[in-house]
Design an enzyme around this catalytic site. Structure first.
Site, mmCIF file in Angstrom:
data_model
loop_
_atom_site.group_PDB
_atom_site.id
_atom_site.type_symbol
_atom_site.label_atom_id
_atom_site.label_comp_id
_atom_site.label_asym_id
_atom_site.label_seq_id
_atom_site.Cartn_x
_atom_site.Cartn_y
_atom_site.Cartn_z
ATOM 1 N N ASP A 8 -9.018 77.814 -41.668
ATOM 2 C CA ASP A 8 -8.627 76.524 -42.235
ATOM 3 C C ASP A 8 -7.746 75.814 -41.194
ATOM 4 O O ASP A 8 -7.622 76.272 -40.049
ATOM 5 C CB ASP A 8 -7.963 76.675 -43.619
ATOM 6 C CG ASP A 8 -6.527 77.172 -43.553
ATOM 7 O OD1 ASP A 8 -6.049 77.550 -42.455
ATOM 8 O OD2 ASP A 8 -5.867 77.201 -44.606
ATOM 9 N N CYS A 65 -5.977 81.691 -41.365
ATOM 10 C CA CYS A 65 -5.376 80.554 -42.069
ATOM 11 C C CYS A 65 -3.893 80.544 -41.696
ATOM 12 O O CYS A 65 -3.509 81.202 -40.729
ATOM 13 C CB CYS A 65 -5.630 80.610 -43.588
ATOM 14 S SG CYS A 65 -4.761 81.891 -44.507
ATOM 15 N N THR A 67 -1.116 81.796 -43.184
ATOM 16 C CA THR A 67 -0.514 83.122 -43.339
ATOM 17 C C THR A 67 -1.521 84.252 -43.198
ATOM 18 O O THR A 67 -1.127 85.414 -43.029
ATOM 19 C CB THR A 67 0.102 83.267 -44.746
ATOM 20 O OG1 THR A 67 -0.958 83.088 -45.707
ATOM 21 C CG2 THR A 67 1.208 82.252 -44.989
ATOM 22 N N HIS A 98 -9.728 103.908 -40.689
ATOM 23 C CA HIS A 98 -9.629 104.418 -42.065
ATOM 24 C C HIS A 98 -10.381 103.581 -43.095
ATOM 25 O O HIS A 98 -10.867 104.141 -44.077
ATOM 26 C CB HIS A 98 -8.162 104.496 -42.492
ATOM 27 C CG HIS A 98 -7.385 105.537 -41.742
ATOM 28 N ND1 HIS A 98 -6.087 105.875 -42.071
ATOM 29 C CD2 HIS A 98 -7.721 106.315 -40.676
ATOM 30 C CE1 HIS A 98 -5.651 106.819 -41.235
ATOM 31 N NE2 HIS A 98 -6.631 107.093 -40.381
ATOM 32 N N HIS A 133 -12.471 109.422 -45.089
ATOM 33 C CA HIS A 133 -12.314 107.970 -45.242
ATOM 34 C C HIS A 133 -13.583 107.321 -45.779
ATOM 35 O O HIS A 133 -13.518 106.326 -46.499
ATOM 36 C CB HIS A 133 -11.909 107.339 -43.907
ATOM 37 C CG HIS A 133 -10.645 107.903 -43.354
ATOM 38 N ND1 HIS A 133 -9.435 107.774 -43.995
ATOM 39 C CD2 HIS A 133 -10.420 108.637 -42.234
ATOM 40 C CE1 HIS A 133 -8.497 108.387 -43.288
ATOM 41 N NE2 HIS A 133 -9.071 108.916 -42.225
HETATM 42 C C1 RB5 Z 1 -2.463 75.877 -45.984
HETATM 43 O O1 RB5 Z 1 -1.368 75.027 -45.984
HETATM 44 C C2 RB5 Z 1 -2.028 77.289 -46.278
HETATM 45 O O2 RB5 Z 1 -1.705 77.436 -47.615
HETATM 46 C C3 RB5 Z 1 -3.112 78.257 -45.878
HETATM 47 O O3 RB5 Z 1 -3.401 78.112 -44.531
HETATM 48 C C4 RB5 Z 1 -2.806 79.732 -46.073
HETATM 49 O O4 RB5 Z 1 -1.584 80.061 -45.502
HETATM 50 C C5 RB5 Z 1 -2.951 80.229 -47.439
HETATM 51 O O5 RB5 Z 1 -2.791 81.418 -47.723
#
Ligand code: RB5
Length: 143
Positions: A8, A65, A67, A98, A133
């Site tokens: 994203d 993304c 996080t 694993h 595993h």
């Molecule tokens: C986008 O702002 C953010 O929420 C997305 O990139 C991600 O971190 C969601 O888990």
């Protein structure tokens, strides 16, 4: 090895760095988007990558993304996806050994981008150990 990669807006900058690494190392890949830092919804890209991996068209997937959390949660809704959210090299190695993870997720706003390239390198080059595993991975697949 055929890689499918997606992100994203929060993972776009890191995706570009990973793509440069894949190109430099002649690793075959398809980029399913997104293609800019314009705000998009990560579940769409998680699904695209996870479906291409679980259908067998690609060997492994990489998802980014902000996080890494949302996109990994979404990818793991696709049957057969084993998406691991990783921010260190030891976990990158262990999740291949694993869990036989077939998708790697990282947070472009969380992980240092040079470390992320090390993680990709280790994750792509580490084999599944099988044995005990495999029993556990098979048990996941039964859910
Ligand atoms: C986008 O702002 C953010 O929420 C997305 O990139 C991600 O971190 C969601 O888990």
């Amino acid at each position: 090895m055929r890689i499918v990669i997606g992100c994203d807006h929060g993972g776009y900058v890191l995706k570009k760095k990973i793509i440069a690494y894949l190109e430099e190392n002649n690793i075959t890949f398809e980029d399913v988007g997104s293609y800019s830092e314009e705000s998009v919804d990560y579940p769409e890209y998680a699904r695209k990558v996870a479906k291409k991996v679980t259908s067998g068209k690609f060997d492994r997937g990489i998802l980014l993304c902000g996080t890494g959390i949302g996109i990994s949660i979404a990818a793991n809704k696709v049957k057969g996806a084993r998406c691991a959210l990783v921010h260190d090299v030891e976990s990158a190695s262990l999740t291949r050994q694993h869990n036989d993870s077939n998708i790697l997720a990282m947070g472009g706003r969380i992980v240092d981008h040079n470390l992320a390239l090390e993680i990709v390198k280790i994750w792509l080059s580490t084999d599944f150990e099988g044995g005990r595993h495999l029993r556990r991975v098979n048990s996941i697949e039964e859910v």
